[in-house]
Design an enzyme around this catalytic site. Sequence first.
Site, PDB file in Angstrom:
ATOM      1  N   HIS A   1       0.860  -1.193   0.000  1.00  0.00           N
ATOM      2  CA  HIS A   1       0.000   0.000   0.000  1.00  0.00           C
ATOM      3  C   HIS A   1       0.889   1.233   0.000  1.00  0.00           C
ATOM      4  O   HIS A   1       1.850   1.317   0.773  1.00  0.00           O
ATOM      5  CB  HIS A   1      -0.901   0.004   1.233  1.00  0.00           C
ATOM      6  CG  HIS A   1      -2.038   0.963   1.136  1.00  0.00           C
ATOM      7  ND1 HIS A   1      -1.858   2.325   1.226  1.00  0.00           N
ATOM      8  CD2 HIS A   1      -3.369   0.767   0.946  1.00  0.00           C
ATOM      9  CE1 HIS A   1      -3.033   2.926   1.099  1.00  0.00           C
ATOM     10  NE2 HIS A   1      -3.961   1.995   0.929  1.00  0.00           N
TER      11      HIS A   1
ATOM     12  N   ARG B   1      -6.312  10.456  -0.210  1.00  0.00           N
ATOM     13  CA  ARG B   1      -5.955  11.024  -1.514  1.00  0.00           C
ATOM     14  C   ARG B   1      -7.194  11.278  -2.361  1.00  0.00           C
ATOM     15  O   ARG B   1      -7.239  12.221  -3.142  1.00  0.00           O
ATOM     16  CB  ARG B   1      -4.992  10.071  -2.236  1.00  0.00           C
ATOM     17  CG  ARG B   1      -3.585  10.121  -1.640  1.00  0.00           C
ATOM     18  CD  ARG B   1      -2.670   9.068  -2.240  1.00  0.00           C
ATOM     19  NE  ARG B   1      -2.906   7.753  -1.653  1.00  0.00           N
ATOM     20  CZ  ARG B   1      -2.932   6.613  -2.339  1.00  0.00           C
ATOM     21  NH1 ARG B   1      -2.752   6.632  -3.644  1.00  0.00           N
ATOM     22  NH2 ARG B   1      -3.124   5.481  -1.725  1.00  0.00           N
TER      23      ARG B   1
END
Length: 559
Positions: free
Chosen positions: A327, A347
């Site tokens: 990740h 994000r």
Amino acid sequence: MGYTPEMLELIKKVEASRPERLERSRKGIDFEALTLAGREEVLSRFHPDYKAAGRRDIKVGPSKGENYPDEFADVLESKARLIVSGAQLEKLTAYETEVLVIGGGGGGTSAALMAQENGCKVILATKLRHGDANTVMAEGGIQGATQEVDSPYYHYLDVIGGGHFTNTPELVAALTNDAPLVIEWLERLGLMFDKKPDGRLQVRHGGGTCRKRMHSSGDMTGSAIMRVLRDESRNRAADIKVLEFSSAVEIIKDSKGRAAGALFYNLETEEYFVVKAKATVIATGGYGRLHIQGFATTNHYGATADGLVMGYRAGVPLAFMHSTQYHPTGVAFPEQNIGLLITEKVRGLGANLLNINGEQFVFEREPRDVESACIIRECLERGNGIITATGRVGVWLDSPMIEVLEGPGAVKRELPAKYIQFMRYGIDISQVPMLVYPTLHYQNGGLKIADSSATNVDGLFAAGEATGGVHGENRLMGNSLLDITVFGRRAGINAAAYVKNFSGELSGINMDHVDAYHKELAAARIETDRVAPLILPNYTRDETMEKQLTTHYQGGIRA
């Protein structure tokens, strides 16, 4: 507590570049995404999967010759904890049922619910507590084409593209076609998805998605899903018996070579026992606690590849085990939070990734493997990472941008768990950025299954992270929670159908396939004292173990 004076000084560069970045964001101007050729170039040079070192070819079993990480190869080429004769297995039999589910996460619990709903008695056995699984570690959301501008067609294309066109097509079709049904099913069970003021489902983008289809429940979506699944299974306790702290150590078969249940180890009493079943579902999750290539992991404590080892010895080939997902945004500071996942939702809400100079260097919604490789390149090749006092390296994730883009209080509202976890250490992520670095998160591979969740062994099914093929060589955000529910449900439905058509009786239960595997190890000249399944990881330091003169370890268990 909080950031060091040196780090606070560096954060001033982030703050200095923020006004310009906010202006671009408001105009819809993103950092330029990489071309397909650019993606391949950065992956081949910087992603851990592409390194030749730390990998080897497997010498035994149905996937012999395939190249896997050393840490996984070690457990795959280990000896069984024990081999029990047929008579002893009968003596150890403590339970008999129609469907046995091994694993108490979202995949296993979904399978148990659907098997029960289709008329079967079920035993769900889990290594730790019911719900102690990677399911609760998943934060950002679950994908599903529920909006008018979207469809399973677009979802399918995104999954295939994100997996570098290597995915098993029929598995992707099952995943994406079932997705809207799963969203509706979860909501009907009581899951509280984020919604707009008018009651419509709130959806957002994730990395690699061409439509907004990410459904979330704050930043604790996996935990919310696990809660409703676990509660529903407890509501059906008359038909679904839950065995906690019961770790499966071997699949058993009957005289016809069909899966016939499993041999278990009770972590509390240290006793072995057998559950006989006409159909068995492996839903044991991932292998993050093997710490591939030394990476920290987001995975829960029991993620030690046990189901893969058991299924492989039983004769099920593996798929895509060469591929591991890191990740992009695991915590790099403070040290107490290392291994903590920072959801991609951050994000998706607009936070930029920035280097030591406060500069953007990557499009924030690249597929996860590409995003991770870009961060590794920025830190290791370009030397633009931020170094912590303990020697870790990372880049900034500018979470305060969310407060400006979404309004005051947005961080605390959208990311309540993350806000609390950082505030414990004096860091207010609504005011200062987070420091992040790629973290071992997910195994893209696993046991090979059909779209029915059936393996090549009669009576043996598998679901969730213990399987491989649906994600190809890279999983997109939100498809893991979808994977466990889609294929968990399919495993339960088809295991129940198998039970209804079961002929004869479960007789002559045995572990002959395990004995045959040992002989194959010997023929391949693999001499080892390693034992698997590990059951639990062992973090005891070598110097400590040298002084434990009367202590013996079997895998990760101290005997």
